[in-house]
Write an enzyme that holds these catalytic residues in place. Sequence first.
Site, PDB file in Angstrom:
ATOM      1  N   GLY A  15     -33.784  18.879  -3.321  1.00  0.00           N
ATOM      2  CA  GLY A  15     -34.561  17.678  -3.038  1.00  0.00           C
ATOM      3  C   GLY A  15     -33.738  16.518  -2.513  1.00  0.00           C
ATOM      4  N   ARG A  19     -35.400   8.037  -4.350  1.00  0.00           N
ATOM      5  CA  ARG A  19     -35.394   6.894  -5.262  1.00  0.00           C
ATOM      6  C   ARG A  19     -33.994   6.560  -5.776  1.00  0.00           C
ATOM      7  NH1 ARG A  19     -40.207   8.446  -9.302  1.00  0.00           N
ATOM      8  NH2 ARG A  19     -39.873  10.516  -8.405  1.00  0.00           N
ATOM      9  N   GLY A  84     -41.465  22.680  -0.820  1.00  0.00           N
ATOM     10  CA  GLY A  84     -42.008  22.751  -2.160  1.00  0.00           C
ATOM     11  C   GLY A  84     -41.214  23.692  -3.050  1.00  0.00           C
ATOM     12  N   GLY A 146     -48.592  17.202 -16.159  1.00  0.00           N
ATOM     13  CA  GLY A 146     -49.529  18.303 -16.245  1.00  0.00           C
ATOM     14  C   GLY A 146     -49.698  18.744 -17.686  1.00  0.00           C
ATOM     15  N   GLU A 161     -53.301  19.150 -13.992  1.00  0.00           N
ATOM     16  CA  GLU A 161     -52.623  17.916 -13.613  1.00  0.00           C
ATOM     17  C   GLU A 161     -53.378  16.719 -14.175  1.00  0.00           C
ATOM     18  OE1 GLU A 161     -49.652  17.773 -12.265  1.00  0.00           O
ATOM     19  OE2 GLU A 161     -49.674  19.968 -12.273  1.00  0.00           O
ATOM     20  N   LYS A 357       5.032   5.619 -15.231  1.00  0.00           N
ATOM     21  CA  LYS A 357       4.525   6.601 -14.281  1.00  0.00           C
ATOM     22  C   LYS A 357       5.543   7.709 -14.131  1.00  0.00           C
ATOM     23  CE  LYS A 357       5.332   6.706 -10.143  1.00  0.00           C
ATOM     24  NZ  LYS A 357       6.196   7.527  -9.231  1.00  0.00           N
ATOM     25  N   ASN A 383      16.592   2.548 -26.445  1.00  0.00           N
ATOM     26  CA  ASN A 383      15.759   1.337 -26.466  1.00  0.00           C
ATOM     27  C   ASN A 383      15.907   0.613 -25.140  1.00  0.00           C
ATOM     28  OD1 ASN A 383      14.233  -0.660 -28.484  1.00  0.00           O
ATOM     29  ND2 ASN A 383      15.523  -1.858 -27.134  1.00  0.00           N
ATOM     30  N   SER A 411      17.920  -6.708 -22.098  1.00  0.00           N
ATOM     31  CA  SER A 411      16.740  -7.339 -21.525  1.00  0.00           C
ATOM     32  C   SER A 411      16.979  -7.740 -20.073  1.00  0.00           C
ATOM     33  CB  SER A 411      16.368  -8.581 -22.344  1.00  0.00           C
ATOM     34  OG  SER A 411      15.981  -8.206 -23.646  1.00  0.00           O
TER      35      SER A 411
END
Length: 488
Positions: A15, A19, A84, A146, A161, A357, A383, A411
């Site tokens: 189909g 919609r 159909g 139906g 129906e 990553k 560390n 750091s």
Amino acid sequence: MSARRPAAVIVLAAGEGTRMKSRKSKVLHELCGRSMLGHVLAAARELEPQRLLVVVGHRREQVIEHLAEHAPHAEPVVQERQGGTGHAVRTVLEQVGTLQGTVVVTNGDHPLLRGATLAELVRTHEREQNAATVLTTEVPDPTGYGRILRGPDGAVTAIVEHKDADEAQRAVREINVGMYAFDGELLESALKQVTTDNAGGEEYLTDVPAILREQGHRIGAFTAPDWVEMLGVNDRVQLAEARRLLNERIVREHMRAGVTVVDPATTWIDVDVVTEPDVVIHPNTQLRGSTRLQEGAEVGPNTTLTDTVVGAGAVVVNAVADRAEIGPEATVGPFAYLRPGTRLARKAKAGTYVEMKNAVVGEGAKVPHLTYVGDAEIGQGSNIGAGSVFVNYDGVRKHRTVVGDHVRIGSDNMLVAPVHIGDGAYTAAGSVIVSDVPPGAMAVARGRQRNIEGWVERKRPGTPAAEAARRAAERRADEPAAGQDTGA
């Protein structure tokens, strides 16, 4: 009685679905980790049919490609024109030949359908020796559907129906879901008698039970106990509702298996996610794809995991992970991002504002704060200091950094790949490391500090900084020299 393997399951997926207002095929819209069609095919596979046939038509190239990637066992059958539901099934039989045995027909836009429901439909069909068995359910409001009319023996005498039903028939709450089990040979014969004498000018599958009944065959029905499971999707509002209902079902299943979900309303779990007992899931958490949470893991709040493994006893807070592996008792977050290829060993840490990553972090190693680790290997017990960057890209290629065991990276370091930091080595804060560091060495790679006295007052006169500097100079001038006697 256990049902035999059906000769075929035919899934109607041709189909247009206007919609949905989408360039994507209606049945390919996703919920809870699969397309709508994928959910239906998963239910159909539970029957172990001899053939799984999918009728494709509108945007068939998309659907065929989707089947090839996600359901290669399914056979697409092209319906050149949408004539159909009866025409769709007739097209299948014309292309594949007579199907001897039970043939199940279902729809590709019913993602809540369970395999157990289809299995019971088949069992009912074969136990009662019906020519056709209609899948039905009772709904609170049957308007527009139906109605199923039954005789004294429970056989279906008619499907009326809504627009054609009288007042008494409209009071019936049992409706036709639009899915069936047929005797394959009788189905093929009846389809040849279906006409297009209707307002739509199409061949309707709903005419087949009536034709078979007129020929003296018995038409039965199986009533699905959960009417919600029978809901189809025709637009995006219904898609969102189906997603909510399916997610509620999935979350309940995990909780019943021993998982604590603190707030089910804000927890979203895809259908292929696996959890183990004593997992805790906090609010606003999304578990997507093939994510696996091992025993005692704690995830969330505000966390999204995709195709990620979280080890036993690990804690992941306010984080995003995609195709990552978080080891047992490891900690992640808050506000961490683990990208594909990241693997944290036991008790490793990826802390606040850390991005990784294609990185392997050894047992007990820590990357606590404000750091990017890309294309790297960090040894056990090491560390990484705050504000460090693993500089992996030279503008053309990615390069790898190796940090040995029990290393201390200061750091605000830049580790410019390719570079190797030996076991037990240290690097000084603020260093830019461009060469290998031997085991046990201290690497210092920064310029010597130089202070230029009076620069601010000369170069930035009139600024608050210059005024502050002037006042500080005056205070220093007023202070007694070191060792000066200030006594009376």
